[in-house]
Motif scaffolding. Structure first.
Motif, PDB file in Angstrom:
ATOM      1  N   TYR A 142       0.825  -1.216   0.000  1.00  9.40           N
ATOM      2  CA  TYR A 142       0.000   0.000   0.000  1.00  9.40           C
ATOM      3  C   TYR A 142       0.855   1.260   0.000  1.00  9.40           C
ATOM      4  O   TYR A 142       0.433   2.304  -0.486  1.00  9.40           O
ATOM      5  CB  TYR A 142      -0.974   0.016   1.194  1.00  9.40           C
ATOM      6  CG  TYR A 142      -1.955   1.172   1.086  1.00  9.40           C
ATOM      7  CD1 TYR A 142      -2.950   1.168   0.095  1.00  9.40           C
ATOM      8  CD2 TYR A 142      -1.862   2.286   1.921  1.00  9.40           C
ATOM      9  CE1 TYR A 142      -3.824   2.241  -0.050  1.00  9.40           C
ATOM     10  CE2 TYR A 142      -2.740   3.362   1.786  1.00  9.40           C
ATOM     11  CZ  TYR A 142      -3.723   3.338   0.801  1.00  9.40           C
ATOM     12  OH  TYR A 142      -4.581   4.401   0.654  1.00  9.40           O
ATOM     13  N   SER A 174      -0.280  -7.589  -1.893  1.00 10.67           N
ATOM     14  CA  SER A 174      -1.533  -6.935  -1.528  1.00 10.67           C
ATOM     15  C   SER A 174      -2.650  -7.987  -1.516  1.00 10.67           C
ATOM     16  O   SER A 174      -3.021  -8.525  -2.563  1.00 10.67           O
ATOM     17  CB  SER A 174      -1.820  -5.847  -2.559  1.00 10.67           C
ATOM     18  OG  SER A 174      -3.179  -5.489  -2.508  1.00 10.67           O
ATOM     19  N   ASP A 208      -2.888  -4.447   4.877  1.00 11.79           N
ATOM     20  CA  ASP A 208      -3.973  -4.110   3.948  1.00 11.79           C
ATOM     21  C   ASP A 208      -5.031  -5.211   3.915  1.00 11.79           C
ATOM     22  O   ASP A 208      -5.193  -5.915   2.915  1.00 11.79           O
ATOM     23  CB  ASP A 208      -3.427  -3.789   2.548  1.00 11.79           C
ATOM     24  CG  ASP A 208      -2.374  -4.784   2.063  1.00 11.79           C
ATOM     25  OD1 ASP A 208      -2.039  -5.728   2.818  1.00 11.79           O
ATOM     26  OD2 ASP A 208      -1.900  -4.641   0.922  1.00 11.79           O
TER      27      ASP A 208
END
Ligand code: FCB
Length: 459
Positions: A19, A81, A122
């Motif tokens: 992120y 992610s 995240d």
């Protein structure tokens, strides 16, 4: 001339997190994470900044890897992610996985060994909507995610870190509210801490297939009492317990420290721990990552808020059971974060782990400093950062000489990036980024560090 050589095969790398650098938050089917939601909530991040664009690494990864290779680095720690790979927290998004295949192939073609972190904060927003880390179910979802990742990338990646800084994810995310998802409840925070470790334990078996090596990356601090008073020593015991021993004992001994469990009992901690959990958490660990930045010097202060500067909007205390503890500056020079520079603390932690815990290979998975950098005539002379790196690498060298099995060092960070609650206001990069143009300029520290990597030692 190299006078302080490092062991053969030592990993010289830098670290980043998805992120903080990727941007492209809706590209190729990526879903939203709690950090997208949090950063877009007014008053959570300085100047309302977000990771929407960040340093555009998703589009520029090839150029970034080329720069790493040109500098002479032989390792790179990055995070995957979760909402790119499992938008909504389920299924498999092939396009998201493809990005990491491209990234890893680029690294391998430059002789750079990939070290991948599965969770650098995240969480898919939908999993937070279902309760997030305070819910046990989230740990099982993480194990599914790990299996998906390993299936797709296990041929290319051998070094895996499950969770990054579970202390931050639990206590800043659910305790003080300084980080996403911004909740302020000690009861939620202590449950989150256990479930993040449970997630590690549940994911580890899948990641260890196909020759995978599994680690975790807690953030550890040297901790000192300001005085020898019983009250200050007790404050130091509590902070050391919450910050260090809780994670080290669970991961390396398969048991939570009894005093910390007692400290956390008013918050319902024990109810979260089910039979068998600690056997999973304390299962085989191939290496331990250590994220180290500074030392906590603590004292007891009437009415202390127990808050360290974890964001510009510091909320309630992230220290359940230690709300009466104050963190003081002991007089060392500080970085732009206000964090004291204390390389001796790093040596202390490495020696402590080697002495007090069962043997395990170690890596410094993060260490670095924010300073105010300026580009002058196309160059950045960041002598303070260079000196910070040298002092901490010298501490690593001492620890290795004393027998600590330290296998590598990852400077935080490769590039200037989105520093959570501080937005783009704090620069940790070895490489400067002009946020308006995305132009990368290696700082003097990057050149120095690259030389150390190529010579495998400090001169
Ligand atoms: C650590 C985080 C990392 C970065 C550095 C400065 O706590 O893991 O993402 O923000 O601090």
């Amino acid at each position: 001339m190299t006078t302080r050589g490092f062991p053969e095969g030592f990993a010289w790398g830098t670290a980043t997190a998805a992120y903080q650098i990727e941007g492209s938050v809706t590209a190729d089917g990526r879903g939203a994470s709690i950090w997208d939601t949090f950063a877009h909530t007014p008053g959570k991040v300085l100047n309302g900044e977000t990771g929407d664009v960040a340093v555009d690494h998703y589009a520029r990864y090839a150029q970034d890897v080329a720069l790493m290779g040109d500098l002479g680095l032989n390792a790179y720690r990055f995070s995957l992610s979760w909402p790119r790979i499992q938008p909504g927290g389920r299924g498999v998004n092939g396009a998201g996985l493809d990005f990491y295949k491209r990234l890893v192939d680029a690294l391998l073609s430059r002789g750079i060994t990939p070290y991948a972190t599965l969770y650098h904060w995240d969480l898919p927003q939908e999993l937070q909507d279902a309760g997030g880390w305070p819910e046990r179910e989230t740990a099982y979802r993480f194990a599914e995610y790990a299996a998906v990742v390993h299936e797709a990338l296990g041929d290319r990646i051998k070094h895996w870190m499950t969770v990054n800084e579970p202390w931050c994810a639990a206590y800043l995310g659910y305790g003080s509210g300084d980080h996403a998802p911004g909740l302020r409840s000690p009861e939620l925070a202590v449950r989150a801490a256990h479930h993040l470790l449970l997630a590690h334990g549940l994911a580890a078996p899948a990641l260890s297939g196909n020759g995978g090596l599994v680690g975790a990356a807690p953030n550890l601090y040297a901790v000192t009492a300001l005085t020898d008073s019983d009250a200050d020593l007790e404050a130091a015991r509590r902070i050391d317990g919450l910050q260090n021993r809780f994670f080290l004992d669970a991961l390396l001994r398969g048991a939570y420290p009894e005093d910390v469990v007692a400290d956390l009992s008013p918050y319902g901690f024990a109810d979260a721990v089910k039979p068998g959990d600690l056997d999973l958490i304390g299962g085989p660990l191939d290496f331990l990552g250590v994220n180290y930045y500074s030392r906590h010097t603590v004292t007891v202060a009437e009415g202390a808020s127990g808050v360290v500067a974890t964001s510009p909007f510091a909320g309630s205390s992230p220290w359940p059971g230690a709300e009466h503890v104050a963190f003081v500056n002991a007089g060392r020079p500080v970085t732009d974060m206000g964090w004291e520079v204390d390389p001796e603390g790093l040596r202390e932690i490495l020696l402590r782990i080697a002495k007090e815990y069962p043997p395990v290979p170690l890596y410094i998975t993060e260490n670095g400093a924010a300073y105010v950098d300026e580009v002058v005539a196309g160059a950045v002379d960041d002598e303070e950062r260079r000196a910070y790196l040298e002092a901490h690498l010298a501490a690593c060298h001492d620890a290795i000489a004393a027998g600590v099995p330290l296998r590598g060092y990852f400077a935080w960070s490769f590039l200037d990036n989105f520093e959570w609650g501080w937005g783009y206001g704090k620069r940790f990069g070895l490489v400067h980024v002009d946020y308006a143009t995305q132009v990368r300029t290696p700082k003097a520290s990057a050149r120095w560090y690259g030389r150390a990597a190529r010579h495998n030692g400090l001169s």
